[in-house]
Design a protein around this motif. Structure first.
Motif, PDB file in Angstrom:
ATOM      1  N   ALA A 178       2.355  -1.226  -6.326  1.00 57.89           N
ATOM      2  CA  ALA A 178       2.166  -0.211  -7.366  1.00 57.89           C
ATOM      3  C   ALA A 178       1.741  -0.772  -8.719  1.00 57.89           C
ATOM      4  O   ALA A 178       0.809  -0.234  -9.340  1.00 57.89           O
ATOM      5  N   ALA A 229      -0.076  -3.458  -0.235  1.00 60.01           N
ATOM      6  CA  ALA A 229      -0.333  -2.546  -1.358  1.00 60.01           C
ATOM      7  C   ALA A 229       0.859  -2.564  -2.310  1.00 60.01           C
ATOM      8  O   ALA A 229       2.012  -2.456  -1.872  1.00 60.01           O
ATOM      9  N   LEU A 265       1.861   4.083  -0.424  1.00 60.45           N
ATOM     10  CA  LEU A 265       1.037   3.569  -1.505  1.00 60.45           C
ATOM     11  C   LEU A 265      -0.433   3.520  -1.083  1.00 60.45           C
ATOM     12  O   LEU A 265      -0.755   3.056   0.015  1.00 60.45           O
ATOM     13  N   ARG A 266      -1.304   3.986  -1.980  1.00 56.98           N
ATOM     14  CA  ARG A 266      -2.723   3.986  -1.687  1.00 56.98           C
ATOM     15  C   ARG A 266      -3.481   3.450  -2.905  1.00 56.98           C
ATOM     16  O   ARG A 266      -3.175   3.797  -4.045  1.00 56.98           O
ATOM     17  N   ASN A 267      -4.483   2.628  -2.643  1.00 57.45           N
ATOM     18  CA  ASN A 267      -5.303   2.021  -3.684  1.00 57.45           C
ATOM     19  C   ASN A 267      -6.698   2.632  -3.645  1.00 57.45           C
ATOM     20  O   ASN A 267      -7.304   2.745  -2.570  1.00 57.45           O
ATOM     21  N   SER A 295      -3.232  -4.284  -5.910  1.00 60.72           N
ATOM     22  CA  SER A 295      -2.217  -3.791  -6.833  1.00 60.72           C
ATOM     23  C   SER A 295      -2.801  -2.595  -7.586  1.00 60.72           C
ATOM     24  O   SER A 295      -3.983  -2.306  -7.477  1.00 60.72           O
ATOM     25  N   CYS A 322      -1.631   0.560  -7.090  1.00 60.82           N
ATOM     26  CA  CYS A 322      -1.675   1.627  -6.085  1.00 60.82           C
ATOM     27  C   CYS A 322      -0.865   2.836  -6.546  1.00 60.82           C
ATOM     28  O   CYS A 322       0.068   2.713  -7.338  1.00 60.82           O
ATOM     29  N   GLU A 323      -1.226   3.994  -6.029  1.00 59.13           N
ATOM     30  CA  GLU A 323      -0.523   5.233  -6.361  1.00 59.13           C
ATOM     31  C   GLU A 323       0.345   5.673  -5.188  1.00 59.13           C
ATOM     32  O   GLU A 323      -0.008   5.479  -4.019  1.00 59.13           O
ATOM     33  N   THR A 324       1.467   6.299  -5.518  1.00 58.55           N
ATOM     34  CA  THR A 324       2.360   6.824  -4.498  1.00 58.55           C
ATOM     35  C   THR A 324       1.817   8.149  -3.967  1.00 58.55           C
ATOM     36  O   THR A 324       1.472   9.050  -4.735  1.00 58.55           O
ATOM     37  N   THR A 325       1.696   8.248  -2.649  1.00 62.67           N
ATOM     38  CA  THR A 325       1.234   9.468  -1.991  1.00 62.67           C
ATOM     39  C   THR A 325       2.209   9.796  -0.867  1.00 62.67           C
ATOM     40  O   THR A 325       3.058   8.982  -0.510  1.00 62.67           O
TER      41      THR A 325
END
Length: 235
Positions: free
Chosen positions: A77, A75, A50-52, A41, A43-46
């Motif tokens: 957000a 993953a 979603l990427r952690n 959890s 994670c950022e939106t790319t």
């Protein structure tokens, strides 16, 4: 292949730094590696989804290279407990599905595979299952990252007792310095480490000082200097 489950005494105990450091150390010894973060959890939106940051750090230390989806299949957000983040996303993470995805990764048969949990040992996956059950289902020996701060001795011993009660092998522990004040009084610091070494029924794989930096690869390399590989991976 040797595979381990990496857990911590609490959230932000230093699991990812230690896991990435162990993988970096294994690579320096010429071993193939795989780092998995099955649930993440915060994670950022790319553009790719979603990427952690923790999962990306483990992906970077996996050799040969692997896809992000293999490293982090679930993953979310919100930076909250995984079962709550999944609920907000309208999803349910089940032990069966998670174990299947991790087995897919472990089927790559690398020299060292590390499966990093989320938070501490008993972080829930859903209303009925938790991440400790993933380690039990896969029968993975456990490496415990002890966040070195006030209260860590009790947290570490309670977690070690829970690992033992699960029937899994306690393969080793790593101290990760979180609070500079913890090490400020040298005698007390050494006494705390001696107590951990005496009461935890597993070898110490290293004591990682508080490291600073923004480059995950550089941080992993720096941490590797303070670590030893688990016994199964020592040449």
């Amino acid at each position: 292949m040797a595979a381990y489950f990496v857990t911590g005494t609490d959230t932000d105990a230093g699991k990812t730094l230690v896991t990435a450091g162990l993988l970096a150390l294994a690579r320096r010894h010429g071993l193939t590696t795989l780092g998995l973060k099955p649930v993440a959890s915060g994670c950022e939106t790319t553009p790719e989804g979603l990427r952690n940051a923790d999962a990306l750090a483990l992906q970077a230390q996996s050799y040969p290279s692997v896809s992000y989806a293999l490293v982090n299949p679930h993953a979310f957000a919100p930076a909250i407990a995984p079962h709550l983040a999944a609920r907000q996303a309208g999803e349910t993470v089940t032990l069966d599905a998670l174990a299947s995805r991790v087995r897919e990764g472990l089927s790559r048969h690398c020299d060292l595979a590390l499966v990093e949990g989320a938070g501490g040992w008993r972080v829930p996956l859903n209303d009925d299952e938790d991440l400790a059950e993933l380690a039990i289902r896969l029968q993975l020996p456990v490496i415990l990252v002890v966040g070195l701060r006030l209260g860590c001795i009790s947290h570490a011993r309670l977690t070690a007792d829970a690992i033992a009660a699960s029937g899994l092998r306690f393969a080793g522990w790593v101290g990760s310095l979180l609070e500079p004040a913890f090490a400020a009084e040298r005698a007390t610091h050494d006494d705390n480490l001696a107590t951990l070494a005496r009461t935890l029924d597993a070898p110490c794989l290293g004591i990682v000082p508080r490291l600073t930096g923004s480059d995950p690869n550089g941080m992993a390399t720096a941490a590797s200097a303070y670590l030893e590989l688990p016994h199964d991976n020592r040449s």
